[in-house]
Design a protein around this motif. Sequence first.
Motif, mmCIF file in Angstrom:
data_model
loop_
_atom_site.group_PDB
_atom_site.id
_atom_site.type_symbol
_atom_site.label_atom_id
_atom_site.label_comp_id
_atom_site.label_asym_id
_atom_site.label_seq_id
_atom_site.Cartn_x
_atom_site.Cartn_y
_atom_site.Cartn_z
ATOM 1 N N LEU A 41 20.878 18.118 -1.913
ATOM 2 C CA LEU A 41 20.598 17.088 -1.857
ATOM 3 C C LEU A 41 20.880 16.581 -0.583
ATOM 4 O O LEU A 41 20.546 15.292 0.556
ATOM 5 C CB LEU A 41 21.100 16.288 -2.866
ATOM 6 C CG LEU A 41 21.064 15.142 -3.396
ATOM 7 C CD1 LEU A 41 19.164 14.816 -2.884
ATOM 8 C CD2 LEU A 41 22.013 14.391 -4.980
ATOM 9 N N ASP A 42 22.210 16.324 0.128
ATOM 10 C CA ASP A 42 22.803 16.157 0.401
ATOM 11 C C ASP A 42 22.271 15.921 2.176
ATOM 12 O O ASP A 42 22.268 15.248 2.617
ATOM 13 C CB ASP A 42 24.654 16.137 1.402
ATOM 14 C CG ASP A 42 24.808 17.582 1.715
ATOM 15 O OD1 ASP A 42 23.979 18.590 1.302
ATOM 16 O OD2 ASP A 42 25.212 17.806 2.427
ATOM 17 N N VAL A 43 21.413 17.437 2.236
ATOM 18 C CA VAL A 43 20.338 17.135 4.011
ATOM 19 C C VAL A 43 19.317 16.911 3.725
ATOM 20 O O VAL A 43 18.982 15.970 4.410
ATOM 21 C CB VAL A 43 20.099 18.640 3.649
ATOM 22 C CG1 VAL A 43 19.174 18.857 5.024
ATOM 23 C CG2 VAL A 43 21.604 19.757 3.742
ATOM 24 N N ILE A 44 19.062 16.770 1.790
ATOM 25 C CA ILE A 44 17.720 15.897 2.068
ATOM 26 C C ILE A 44 17.649 14.030 2.330
ATOM 27 O O ILE A 44 17.216 13.514 2.449
ATOM 28 C CB ILE A 44 17.223 15.870 0.658
ATOM 29 C CG1 ILE A 44 16.516 17.488 0.772
ATOM 30 C CG2 ILE A 44 16.159 15.447 -0.076
ATOM 31 C CD1 ILE A 44 15.885 18.272 -0.709
ATOM 32 N N LEU A 45 18.622 14.085 1.577
ATOM 33 C CA LEU A 45 19.607 12.101 1.514
ATOM 34 C C LEU A 45 19.405 11.732 3.211
ATOM 35 O O LEU A 45 18.970 10.797 3.559
ATOM 36 C CB LEU A 45 20.373 12.468 0.411
ATOM 37 C CG LEU A 45 20.394 11.537 -0.799
ATOM 38 C CD1 LEU A 45 21.023 11.932 -1.349
ATOM 39 C CD2 LEU A 45 19.094 11.199 -0.945
ATOM 40 N N GLN A 69 1.347 -1.512 -0.061
ATOM 41 C CA GLN A 69 -0.017 0.131 -0.103
ATOM 42 C C GLN A 69 1.093 1.087 0.344
ATOM 43 O O GLN A 69 1.984 1.723 0.527
ATOM 44 C CB GLN A 69 -1.013 0.211 0.887
ATOM 45 C CG GLN A 69 -1.786 -0.912 1.261
ATOM 46 C CD GLN A 69 -3.175 -1.371 -0.206
ATOM 47 O OE1 GLN A 69 -3.701 0.671 -0.227
ATOM 48 N NE2 GLN A 69 -2.883 -2.141 -0.128
ATOM 49 N N LEU A 70 0.277 2.639 -0.870
ATOM 50 C CA LEU A 70 1.139 3.187 -0.412
ATOM 51 C C LEU A 70 0.867 4.375 0.210
ATOM 52 O O LEU A 70 -1.022 4.571 0.872
ATOM 53 C CB LEU A 70 0.628 4.495 -2.101
ATOM 54 C CG LEU A 70 1.387 5.830 -2.133
ATOM 55 C CD1 LEU A 70 3.232 5.761 -2.653
ATOM 56 C CD2 LEU A 70 0.834 6.428 -3.147
ATOM 57 N N SER A 71 1.722 4.738 0.750
ATOM 58 C CA SER A 71 1.766 4.742 2.346
ATOM 59 C C SER A 71 2.160 6.826 2.518
ATOM 60 O O SER A 71 1.415 7.843 2.815
ATOM 61 C CB SER A 71 2.559 4.249 4.076
ATOM 62 O OG SER A 71 4.183 4.334 3.894
ATOM 63 N N MET A 72 3.313 7.111 1.609
ATOM 64 C CA MET A 72 3.976 8.537 1.333
ATOM 65 C C MET A 72 4.222 8.398 0.134
ATOM 66 O O MET A 72 5.247 7.889 -1.144
ATOM 67 C CB MET A 72 4.923 8.409 2.423
ATOM 68 C CG MET A 72 4.881 10.274 2.534
ATOM 69 S SD MET A 72 5.836 10.749 1.206
ATOM 70 C CE MET A 72 7.660 9.856 2.043
ATOM 71 N N SER A 73 3.573 9.758 -0.316
ATOM 72 C CA SER A 73 5.243 10.713 -1.821
ATOM 73 C C SER A 73 4.758 12.263 -1.855
ATOM 74 O O SER A 73 3.777 12.265 -1.568
ATOM 75 C CB SER A 73 3.766 9.607 -2.808
ATOM 76 O OG SER A 73 4.120 10.178 -4.604
ATOM 77 N N GLN A 74 5.525 11.728 -1.988
ATOM 78 C CA GLN A 74 6.089 13.562 -2.149
ATOM 79 C C GLN A 74 7.347 13.452 -3.452
ATOM 80 O O GLN A 74 8.203 13.001 -3.167
ATOM 81 C CB GLN A 74 6.426 14.231 -0.932
ATOM 82 C CG GLN A 74 8.115 13.777 -0.041
ATOM 83 C CD GLN A 74 7.952 14.246 1.411
ATOM 84 O OE1 GLN A 74 7.229 15.029 1.888
ATOM 85 N NE2 GLN A 74 9.117 14.052 1.985
ATOM 86 N N GLY A 75 7.559 15.425 -3.321
ATOM 87 C CA GLY A 75 8.446 15.717 -4.427
ATOM 88 C C GLY A 75 9.025 16.958 -4.095
ATOM 89 O O GLY A 75 8.353 17.186 -3.666
ATOM 90 N N LEU A 76 10.206 16.575 -3.756
ATOM 91 C CA LEU A 76 11.105 17.659 -3.190
ATOM 92 C C LEU A 76 11.773 18.744 -3.337
ATOM 93 O O LEU A 76 12.731 17.657 -4.646
ATOM 94 C CB LEU A 76 11.663 17.197 -1.632
ATOM 95 C CG LEU A 76 10.699 16.245 -0.844
ATOM 96 C CD1 LEU A 76 12.276 15.572 0.148
ATOM 97 C CD2 LEU A 76 9.917 17.429 -0.453
ATOM 98 N N PHE A 77 11.877 19.809 -4.027
ATOM 99 C CA PHE A 77 13.445 20.588 -4.868
ATOM 100 C C PHE A 77 13.634 20.960 -4.380
ATOM 101 O O PHE A 77 14.113 20.712 -2.391
ATOM 102 C CB PHE A 77 12.298 21.749 -4.853
ATOM 103 C CG PHE A 77 11.717 22.477 -5.948
ATOM 104 C CD1 PHE A 77 11.210 21.356 -6.888
ATOM 105 C CD2 PHE A 77 10.071 22.538 -5.603
ATOM 106 C CE1 PHE A 77 10.407 21.649 -7.917
ATOM 107 C CE2 PHE A 77 9.214 22.609 -6.113
ATOM 108 C CZ PHE A 77 8.491 22.203 -7.597
ATOM 109 N N VAL A 78 14.874 20.214 -4.745
ATOM 110 C CA VAL A 78 16.453 20.323 -4.618
ATOM 111 C C VAL A 78 17.525 22.117 -5.296
ATOM 112 O O VAL A 78 17.625 21.906 -5.987
ATOM 113 C CB VAL A 78 17.082 19.182 -4.695
ATOM 114 C CG1 VAL A 78 18.745 19.233 -4.459
ATOM 115 C CG2 VAL A 78 16.498 18.105 -3.870
ATOM 116 N N SER A 79 18.239 21.819 -4.463
ATOM 117 C CA SER A 79 19.127 23.698 -4.850
ATOM 118 C C SER A 79 19.907 22.436 -5.463
ATOM 119 O O SER A 79 21.405 22.419 -5.082
ATOM 120 C CB SER A 79 19.414 24.353 -3.902
ATOM 121 O OG SER A 79 18.685 24.975 -3.699
#
Length: 99
Positions: A71-75, A31-41
Amino acid sequence: MSSFVAVDFETANEHRASACEIGVSVWNDGQLSMSQGLFVSPPEGIDYFDPFITDQIHGITAEMVGGSPRLDVILDRLVTQIEGTPLVAHNAGFDMSVI
């Protein structure tokens, strides 16, 4: 495999390290529990947006990602949340090279 995390990257230009968005979908027990798009600098030095890519492929602009984390912060955040869960990608060769 019924639990996994799917990722998809978009880049600002021809450099694979120029991530400007990451899409993340988390599936638990099929089951899909979360889906999002995150912008990255994108990183300094390769942070320009190629008009062909932005106009013809994904439509993401410098204005849209302005002020977004790198990206490093998001990852770092993502790894903490999904540790131990299989990671998949439609175009894994490309997506893993962005990471």
